[in-house]
Design an enzyme around this catalytic site. Structure first.
Site, PDB file in Angstrom:
ATOM      1  N   TYR A   1       0.823  -1.213   0.000  1.00 52.52           N
ATOM      2  CA  TYR A   1       0.000   0.000   0.000  1.00 52.52           C
ATOM      3  C   TYR A   1       0.855   1.260   0.000  1.00 52.52           C
ATOM      4  O   TYR A   1       0.452   2.282  -0.533  1.00 52.52           O
ATOM      5  CB  TYR A   1      -1.009  -0.026   1.147  1.00 52.52           C
ATOM      6  CG  TYR A   1      -2.255  -0.762   0.728  1.00 52.52           C
ATOM      7  CD1 TYR A   1      -3.208  -0.138  -0.058  1.00 52.52           C
ATOM      8  CD2 TYR A   1      -2.440  -2.103   1.046  1.00 52.52           C
ATOM      9  CE1 TYR A   1      -4.337  -0.821  -0.506  1.00 52.52           C
ATOM     10  CE2 TYR A   1      -3.559  -2.789   0.604  1.00 52.52           C
ATOM     11  CZ  TYR A   1      -4.508  -2.146  -0.170  1.00 52.52           C
ATOM     12  OH  TYR A   1      -5.608  -2.808  -0.626  1.00 52.52           O
TER      13      TYR A   1
ATOM     14  N   HIS B   1      -6.274  -3.142   6.302  1.00 51.28           N
ATOM     15  CA  HIS B   1      -5.549  -4.105   5.484  1.00 51.28           C
ATOM     16  C   HIS B   1      -4.535  -4.923   6.290  1.00 51.28           C
ATOM     17  O   HIS B   1      -3.700  -5.622   5.716  1.00 51.28           O
ATOM     18  CB  HIS B   1      -4.836  -3.393   4.322  1.00 51.28           C
ATOM     19  CG  HIS B   1      -5.801  -2.816   3.331  1.00 51.28           C
ATOM     20  ND1 HIS B   1      -6.668  -3.598   2.628  1.00 51.28           N
ATOM     21  CD2 HIS B   1      -6.037  -1.532   2.943  1.00 51.28           C
ATOM     22  CE1 HIS B   1      -7.412  -2.813   1.836  1.00 51.28           C
ATOM     23  NE2 HIS B   1      -7.052  -1.560   2.015  1.00 51.28           N
TER      24      HIS B   1
END
Ligand SMILES: [Ca+2]
Ligand SMILES: [Ca+2]
Ligand SMILES: [Ca+2]
Ligand SMILES: [Mg+2]
Ligand SMILES: [Mg+2]
Ligand SMILES: [Mg+2]
Ligand SMILES: [Mg+2]
Lengths: 751, 751
Positions: B269, B426
């Site tokens: 990410y 996440h």
């Protein structure tokens, strides 16, 4: 008295003259001179020489070790003796080329150690082989040893004294030659890769020692032996083939290959066998040029090298059918020798030089030097492998394999269909199976052998039980299993009696390439006929593979058609019911190794399954009936030693009465990148696939593209004549064509 | 009246002056001049330009397509809008560099189509996102769109007329900026990679239009919003963090990273987030140089690029912890921009140029040009990644990760241990888990995410159910599972409150590198302490990995220690009982996805298991008790859509009372070639591993080599001071050392 003296002098002179010929087996005096003179002109030859020198120097530095034999393959004594013979051969070359006597001394000292060890025991203590060896568990490895060591011995033959020679000859080499032949006839006198090694070993040491008796024995086999025709080897293969009269090296050339150079055991074993074939042939070409060994049987040995090269995928890896460890390739030491040999003793074919470049090294002999020097002058172009059919059997009339290659974008698609002979003890029950590659990657795999060659932890590096119970079985292949039993009931002797029948091989139309073959023997009272067609058409991103597998049978049968796809399942048009607990699919014929992961009932029409592998998508579209089932199986059941890979297998299951046809189209489509995360063409382009007709005369299938394109493929099932004219009326539409098959493009004349 | 006119003229002039500044966002007038002048001097820059030109020309030739939004990721409308924004940005650069007005026309026509489409509907019809987008199913993709399209717009801003600009500004760009901010505060005002994109999008279009209000909104967030602190996103992550007061781009820099540049969501990410961070920062550096954005927080943004580069394996692939698709790497478009940016706006660090060479392209902007030109002059050396620890949390006091790198022969071994924050929505429940690489290959893997990004067949390219039920669960990681339940009971909100505690990170001794961390929160009333040590010693072919996983607990617990090894099992010192049918290992916490393939009861002593992967051998030796069990599990149960890989997992299972220690050594050894069929060092070199002591104060383990070598590793468990002195008497032998740990070589002083 005077006459005697003259004779004595003459024979001395003659002996001396012959002596002076060493090296003369693989290296020659003239060749060595040329290597010294011109080797440095070739960077490839120099690099190959330097690499070998570094390797041998490091090995010699560790000291000479000739241990008492004890271990199996992978174990210490086995690997040490193996390293010894590989290094001795190289040291011989180095002695000749560099003139450094350290190499000669190393060879001589090692040979003396072997000569002292040889008489101290009978055979290797292990009892796993039908022909236990001396330094190794099987004679085969001892023959390897002698093939390599003969070359080393040739290189120092003139350097040691006559007394030293006599000692080695009488204590080591003659006894070893007898050991491998007269003392082990079941090893020496077969038509088999084992015997090829045996013949070459005995012949090569015979040539070194100028022992014509040994040479004749090598060339033509044992004249009398106590062989019984019922003897079998470890793999269940026969020692003597029905009606076999010849033996020895010449007979190997005559009977082990088809006229095309195809070797009935398959490319993995051919690669292994090629070394003794080619190295002994080189020796014979040098020492017995009148034999014209490379011209024997229309240049068979050179053809055999090409046959090997053609039986590889885009990465040069051999098709792993029959017992074969995957990954063996044109980069092996055997092929490095083979390619140079084919260049030098063959047609000086510059196309071979592209492979030499890929290999990055040459053999250190006359052939290797010539290839390396030629490379400096040649304009090297890629080695193009054609679509080609190989016949099997000494007369070329016992089935074969068909290889279709097609290119699209930057990719090569390679299809291999097998309808050859069983291939003896290393054969698999895989009649009419196929392999399919995208470049170097398997799309549809042959499992290969269940074996970790030379890795001792896995059953001493030998064949695992699962090779017999899984890898050889029919369900381990992409071909039909009838009533859950392997072809020929899994009986090698029975399988060896038959072969497939080629029906069609046609690659003249660049856009429609066909291989088709039949086999009516694998299952009793059942006719199998498979036709595989690679179709290239601009509507499709890549060529598609049409597969028509036709069965002629009476009564009710259960048919399983396995597909050993590689990758991860993406999406299916049917709904898999996954199991809460997993059971084995059966108890024998390989089924005991398959877990039943999921099942689906199919509906009448076109079914589809897609998978993903190495950033490409694949879809198989196939004609299903409402009675068909599909099973997603996973390999790995009944595997107490974790010997099997956990590969996925899709099995289409159909129980039906009478004739039937399995029709499918396999697409390669799209691409994905985990770096850009862009996915293209993730969906199949096939809309529908339908069987229009299927009987003894014709099969017709229709398929459509999502863009509206529509085709009918028609094939005659009983007339493969190129000139035959056919006419079929189907649903009021007339299909007329010449030759056995035709693809009708219906896109334009749709109503 | 006169004054008014003057003011009017002045403001016109001023406006005109500002207008004349375009392009000024990423490209600059001066930069474009330099590209035209010097670009051809760099083969890399020229090649990058040619590649982009070819790509854009092909795209434009297909015609402009701006479809009405309908699909999810992977579907047609999604992919078309995505391709549009990527191509628009590139076309803008091409217009500026080549001066070819076709590119400008293409951009203008496309933007007009978007301006016409924008007001015709409210939000994207799908309802899967917490913040549904306009052209895409989620605002995130719309923000992507605006970040890229702002750059294209900047490039043609002066080329179109004022009327045309006004029309686009009022009909498309201002409404879109409001849409992404005031109309979707839950998307705009978080500290989260989504909001970074939103901030950059609004800020960049604000800079293009010289709309200071938008720029301030982008930099500092919404001043008032209707956000509720209980709102959560699709992944269960909080919208507002506890006590968060700041928002906007500056706050993202301040709070999304640790002071080292570590990003709490992990490298996958971070890579995604870096593009808006760096591209908006470039724009700010050009248009608002006084902000000194690249110097903000001690040059945080440049540090963050290095942090990303250091979080890769030898092939440049990011460590796939937390939600991450494997294979994402330094070759991604985001990193191509990032590396050039770090070179240009950072320290002109020539080491980065090695990565530019690997990437094979540069971004087409001032930074890319400078890197490309520097390359022509530099003596490029390999980019060396150090053993390094990264802290987590804005203040660097919330755990982190430790990366140890060790070199042997031609190989790089890379260990990553994770004791960072959970990482929000996440995050995975993976405290104290580790990853281990041999070069670019996983030895011990993190499963990564269960997702096929942008592949529509697999749930629209989004996260699969199995991401939650498997990939995030603790048993999917190489860390302890207690009583079959995931850490923090699988609760994200709970997990987000805590982090691991670094105990030791020491890579100063080249031969003994240590990372050690604790966590007392993941399981109630349980202390976890893991120490991992890479030891390099000439007795071992390669460095070995010693792992000491210590548990402090009261009462009886069941401990499962999974090892997600990659490869095929070779041999075990214990006897696996394989199951006749396979059952799931459990019903929740990821266990429902595991098949129980085989089990073994262990004995007291040293147990060993070996596996094979990509031609290398691996052995884990571990201390077992007579009550321990080992399970060979296989992933793939409860997987109705075939979403999971069939990976193997070894689970050591121990039920015990009170404290315990899991001690193991992992070796990489030997090699195998399927071409030479030579296997070397196929066996472990470890003779024995033994726990001498394990309590709150110290852990001592002894291990021996088959060659007789013997070592004791000692570590203090409660004093990590470098200067602390320790003394332990064990079996009458005294072990004294300074610092937290020591490896005693006992080989010489054996009695
Ligand atoms: Ca391959
Ligand atoms: Ca299902
Ligand atoms: Ca990799
Ligand atoms: Mg096979
Ligand atoms: Mg066979
Ligand atoms: Mg994970
Ligand atoms: Mg986490």
């Amino acid at each position: 008295m005077k006459a005697r003296i003259i004779i004595f002098i003459l024979s001395c002179f003659s002996a001396q003259f012959l002596m002076a010929q060493h090296p003369s087996l693989i290296l020659t005096k003239a060749g060595v001179e040329q290597m010294r003179r011109e080797g440095t002109k070739s960077p490839l030859f120099s690099a190959s020489l330097n690499e070998v020198q570094k390797e041998v120097d490091e090995y010699i530095a560790k000291g000479i070790k000739v241990p008492v034999p004890k271990d199996l393959a992978g174990g210490y004594t086995h690997e040490q003796h193996k390293s010894n013979f590989l290094m001795l051969q190289k040291a011989g070359v180095l002695f000749q080329v560099t003139g450094n006597e350290d190499y000669a001394r190393y060879i001589h000292e090692t040979l003396k150690a072997y000569a002292l060890l040889f008489p101290t025991f009978d055979r290797h203590p292990s009892e796993r082989s039908y022909a236990p060896g001396k330094f190794f568990w099987q004679c085969l490895n001892d023959a390897n040893w002698l093939v390599y060591v003969s070359q080393a011995y040739d290189c120092i033959y003139d350097w040691i004294s006559e007394e030293e020679r006599n000692a080695l000859n009488s204590m080591l080499f003659r006894p070893m030659a007898d050991f491998l032949s007269v003392e082990t006839p079941q090893f020496f006198n077969r038509i088999h890769n084992h015997s090829t090694w045996a013949n070459a070993a005995v012949g090569m040491i015979g040539l070194v020692m100028d022992d014509e008796k040994l040479v004749q024995r090598a060339l033509y086999g044992l004249k009398s032996s106590d062989l019984k025709s019922t003897q079998v080897d470890n793999d269940g293969g026969s020692i003597l083939q029905e009606g076999q009269e010849e033996a020895g090296f010449i007979a190997q050339i005559d009977f082990a290959f088809s006229p095309d150079g195809y070797f009935t055991e398959g490319p993995y074993y051919q690669r292994y066998a090629m070394y003794p074939f080619l190295i002994f042939a080189q020796a014979l070409a040098n020492k017995k040029p009148d034999l014209k060994i490379f011209e024997h049987r229309n240049g068979l040995l050179i053809k055999a090298v090409y046959a090997l090269l053609y039986q590889t995928n885009s990465e040069g890896e051999f098709f792993p059918f029959n017992d074969a460890q995957k990954g063996m390739s044109v980069y092996s030491r055997e092929l490095i020798t083979a390619v140079s040999t084919a260049f030098h003793y063959g047609h000086k074919d510059e196309a071979l030089l592209a492979i030499v470049v890929d290999q990055g090294k040459v053999s250190l002999d006359d052939a290797g030097l010539e290839a390396a020097l030629a490379l400096e002058k040649a304009n090297v172009k890629p080695f193009v492998k054609p679509s080609i059919m190989f016949t099997d059997g000494p007369n070329g009339d016992e089935g074969g394999i068909g290889i279709l290659r097609q290119y699209a974008n930057k990719d090569e698609l390679t299809l291999v269909m097998k309808y050859a002979k069983h291939g003896m003890g290393h054969g698999h029950f895989d009649q009419l199976s196929f392999l399919y590659y995208l470049n170097g990657d398997e799309i549809i795999q042959d499992y290969g052998a269940a074996r970790w060659v030379n890795i001792e932890q896995k059953s001493g590096g030998g064949y695992l039980n699962e090779n017999k119970t899984w890898a050889k079985q029919t369900v381990a292949h992409n071909t039909l299993v009838i009533n859950n039993a392997s072809q020929f009931g899994g009986n090698v002797t029975e399988a060896d009696k038959y072969h497939g029948e080629p029906y069609l091989f046609n690659a003249t139309d660049e856009n429609i390439k066909v291989v088709s073959a039949k086999n009516n023997q694998v299952y009793k009272n059942t006719g199998l006929h498979r036709s595989m067609v690679i179709i290239k058409h601009p509507s499709f991103e890549n060529p598609i593979l049409l597969d028509l597998f036709r069965v002629t049978a009476k009564g009710q049968n259960n048919y399983d058609l396995p597909l050993l796809y590689q990758g991860q399942l993406m999406k299916t048009s049917f709904d898999f019911e996954v199991h809460e607990s997993m059971e084995k699919l059966g108890n024998s014929d390989g089924y005991e190794h398959l877990w039943n992961e999921a099942e689906a009932k199919l509906t009448k029409g076109t079914s589809q399954m897609s998978w993903f592998s190495k950033n490409r998508f694949y879809t198989q579209s196939f004609v299903s009936t409402a009675k068909d089932k599909i099973i997603h199986a996973r390999l790995g059941a009944t595997d107490p030693e974790f010997n099997l890979r956990r590969d996925p297998i899709l099995i289409t299951r159909r129980t039906t009465t009478g004739n039937t046809l399995f029709a499918s189209i396999l697409e390669v489509h799209g691409a994905y990148s985990t770096v850009s995360e862009i996915a293209t063409n993730t969906y199949s382009q096939i809309q529908q696939l339908e069987i229009l007709r299927n009987d003894e005369q014709y099969s017709l299938v229709a398929f459509t593209h999502k863009n509206g394109g529509s085709w009918v493929f028609a094939i005659s099932n009983n007339d493969n004549a190129a000139e035959a004219k056919h006419e079929v009326v189907q649903n009021g539409e007339k299909f007329a064509w010449k030759g056995s098959f035709h693809l009708f493009d219906q896109s334009s004349n749709q109503k």
